[in-house]
Design a protein around this motif. Structure first.
Motif, PDB file in Angstrom:
ATOM      1  N   GLY A 148     -33.832  53.024  38.271  1.00 21.59           N
ATOM      2  CA  GLY A 148     -33.107  51.791  37.979  1.00 21.59           C
ATOM      3  C   GLY A 148     -32.996  50.944  39.234  1.00 21.59           C
ATOM      4  N   ALA A 149     -32.990  49.644  39.055  1.00 22.76           N
ATOM      5  CA  ALA A 149     -32.867  48.740  40.196  1.00 22.76           C
ATOM      6  C   ALA A 149     -31.555  47.971  40.081  1.00 22.76           C
ATOM      7  CB  ALA A 149     -34.038  47.771  40.234  1.00 22.76           C
ATOM      8  N   GLY A 150     -30.882  47.836  41.200  1.00 30.27           N
ATOM      9  CA  GLY A 150     -29.634  47.087  41.247  1.00 30.27           C
ATOM     10  C   GLY A 150     -29.577  46.269  42.526  1.00 30.27           C
ATOM     11  N   ILE A 151     -28.461  45.597  42.711  1.00 31.60           N
ATOM     12  CA  ILE A 151     -28.296  44.760  43.898  1.00 31.60           C
ATOM     13  C   ILE A 151     -26.966  45.095  44.554  1.00 31.60           C
ATOM     14  CG2 ILE A 151     -27.982  42.394  44.704  1.00 31.60           C
ATOM     15  CD1 ILE A 151     -29.883  41.479  42.551  1.00 31.60           C
ATOM     16  N   ASP A 152     -26.999  45.251  45.874  1.00 34.61           N
ATOM     17  CA  ASP A 152     -25.800  45.477  46.670  1.00 34.61           C
ATOM     18  C   ASP A 152     -25.605  44.261  47.566  1.00 34.61           C
ATOM     19  OD1 ASP A 152     -23.607  46.714  47.776  1.00 34.61           O
ATOM     20  OD2 ASP A 152     -24.773  47.944  49.164  1.00 34.61           O
ATOM     21  N   ASN A 153     -24.393  43.764  47.650  1.00 36.05           N
ATOM     22  CA  ASN A 153     -24.112  42.568  48.446  1.00 36.05           C
ATOM     23  C   ASN A 153     -23.430  42.972  49.744  1.00 36.05           C
ATOM     24  OD1 ASN A 153     -23.557  40.022  49.400  1.00 36.05           O
ATOM     25  ND2 ASN A 153     -22.622  39.307  47.510  1.00 36.05           N
ATOM     26  N   ALA A 180     -22.247  41.152  53.167  1.00 34.64           N
ATOM     27  CA  ALA A 180     -22.012  39.926  53.938  1.00 34.64           C
ATOM     28  C   ALA A 180     -22.863  38.766  53.414  1.00 34.64           C
ATOM     29  CB  ALA A 180     -22.272  40.161  55.428  1.00 34.64           C
ATOM     30  N   GLY A 181     -22.949  38.649  52.101  1.00 36.28           N
ATOM     31  CA  GLY A 181     -23.694  37.553  51.497  1.00 36.28           C
ATOM     32  C   GLY A 181     -25.181  37.794  51.379  1.00 36.28           C
ATOM     33  N   VAL A 182     -25.655  38.948  51.801  1.00 40.08           N
ATOM     34  CA  VAL A 182     -27.075  39.291  51.714  1.00 40.08           C
ATOM     35  C   VAL A 182     -27.256  40.257  50.543  1.00 40.08           C
ATOM     36  CG1 VAL A 182     -29.030  40.328  52.906  1.00 40.08           C
ATOM     37  CG2 VAL A 182     -27.359  39.017  54.194  1.00 40.08           C
ATOM     38  N   LYS A 183     -28.138  39.910  49.628  1.00 40.41           N
ATOM     39  CA  LYS A 183     -28.380  40.758  48.461  1.00 40.41           C
ATOM     40  C   LYS A 183     -29.460  41.779  48.790  1.00 40.41           C
ATOM     41  CE  LYS A 183     -26.919  37.278  45.212  1.00 40.41           C
ATOM     42  NZ  LYS A 183     -27.278  36.360  44.144  1.00 40.41           N
ATOM     43  N   LEU A 184     -29.066  43.053  48.747  1.00 37.56           N
ATOM     44  CA  LEU A 184     -29.982  44.137  49.084  1.00 37.56           C
ATOM     45  C   LEU A 184     -30.383  44.891  47.815  1.00 37.56           C
ATOM     46  CD1 LEU A 184     -28.060  45.587  52.146  1.00 37.56           C
ATOM     47  CD2 LEU A 184     -29.963  43.987  52.171  1.00 37.56           C
ATOM     48  N   PRO A 185     -31.677  45.195  47.660  1.00 39.34           N
ATOM     49  CA  PRO A 185     -32.104  45.965  46.489  1.00 39.34           C
ATOM     50  C   PRO A 185     -31.683  47.428  46.622  1.00 39.34           C
ATOM     51  CG  PRO A 185     -33.954  45.551  47.944  1.00 39.34           C
ATOM     52  CD  PRO A 185     -32.785  44.804  48.516  1.00 39.34           C
ATOM     53  N   VAL A 186     -31.220  48.000  45.522  1.00 41.53           N
ATOM     54  CA  VAL A 186     -30.807  49.401  45.500  1.00 41.53           C
ATOM     55  C   VAL A 186     -31.478  50.062  44.306  1.00 41.53           C
ATOM     56  CG1 VAL A 186     -28.853  50.976  45.280  1.00 41.53           C
ATOM     57  CG2 VAL A 186     -28.588  48.854  46.539  1.00 41.53           C
ATOM     58  N   PHE A 187     -32.125  51.199  44.540  1.00 43.26           N
ATOM     59  CA  PHE A 187     -32.776  51.945  43.472  1.00 43.26           C
ATOM     60  C   PHE A 187     -31.925  53.163  43.137  1.00 43.26           C
ATOM     61  CE2 PHE A 187     -36.562  50.268  45.904  1.00 43.26           C
ATOM     62  CZ  PHE A 187     -36.714  49.175  45.084  1.00 43.26           C
TER      63      PHE A 187
END
Length: 185
Positions: free
Chosen positions: A90-95, A97-104
């Motif tokens: 599954g893919a998600g997004i972690d924020n 400091a305003g930067v969206k990081l991909p999380v698997f």
């Protein structure tokens, strides 16, 4: 500087610009520091995960060799079975400091194992051990992929943020101060 007429109005305008630039610099500096902390955390996690991966992969391959010795060559039977995925990524997004990081993330689909009859003649426990070890290896691989993609994205965001901080610190604020000095003369 000579294109700005030295009036009180312009002095007030440039004082407010300086104040805004300094507050922006302060905020960007905080963001850069938060990104650096997260960057170091990711680097540490990547190093730990990679060091564990070497042992996990060698254990998984050795377990496969043991299972082949105990149960014979069962790769043909595995490839003949139906190929339904038991595991998905599954893919998600972690924020940060305003930067969206991909999380698997790793999750199981709940599909039944079709190869339950493998190893009935011998080596069933070894085959189950292989399945467990490769599942653990897959979980670590997904974690490592998530960490590394986030690490690269965070590195790019850090470069951009540091560039902005330096531009404010070394170009924009000194120009505004120069205009203010010109007006004050």
């Amino acid at each position: 500087m000579s294109e700005v007429p030295p009036t009180r109005m312009n002095e007030q305008v440039f004082k407010s610009k300086k104040k805004a630039a300094e507050s922006g610099h302060k905020l960007l500096k905080k963001k850069a520091d938060a990104l650096k902390v997260k960057f170091r955390d990711y680097a540490k996690s990547i190093a730990e995960t990679k060091s564990g991966m070497a042992a996990d992969s060698s254990n998984a391959f050795f377990s496969l060799t043991q299972a082949e010795y105990a149960a014979g060559n069962f790769k043909q039977k595995v490839s003949e079975g139906s190929m339904t995925a038991r595991v998905r990524v599954g893919a998600g997004i972690d924020n940060v400091a305003g930067v969206k990081l991909p999380v698997f993330s790793y999750y199981e689909t709940g599909a039944a194992t079709d190869n339950a009859s493998l190893g009935l003649a011998g080596g069933g426990k070894k085959i189950a051990a292989v399945r467990e070890k490769y599942t653990a290896l897959l979980q670590n691989l997904i974690k490592l992929a998530s960490l590394q993609t986030s690490f690269v994205t965070l590195d790019e965001a850090m470069k951009v943020t540091n560039r902005r901080v330096n531009a404010l610190e070394n170009v924009t604020i000194p120009k505004i101060e120069g205009v203010l000095d010109y007006i004050a003369r």
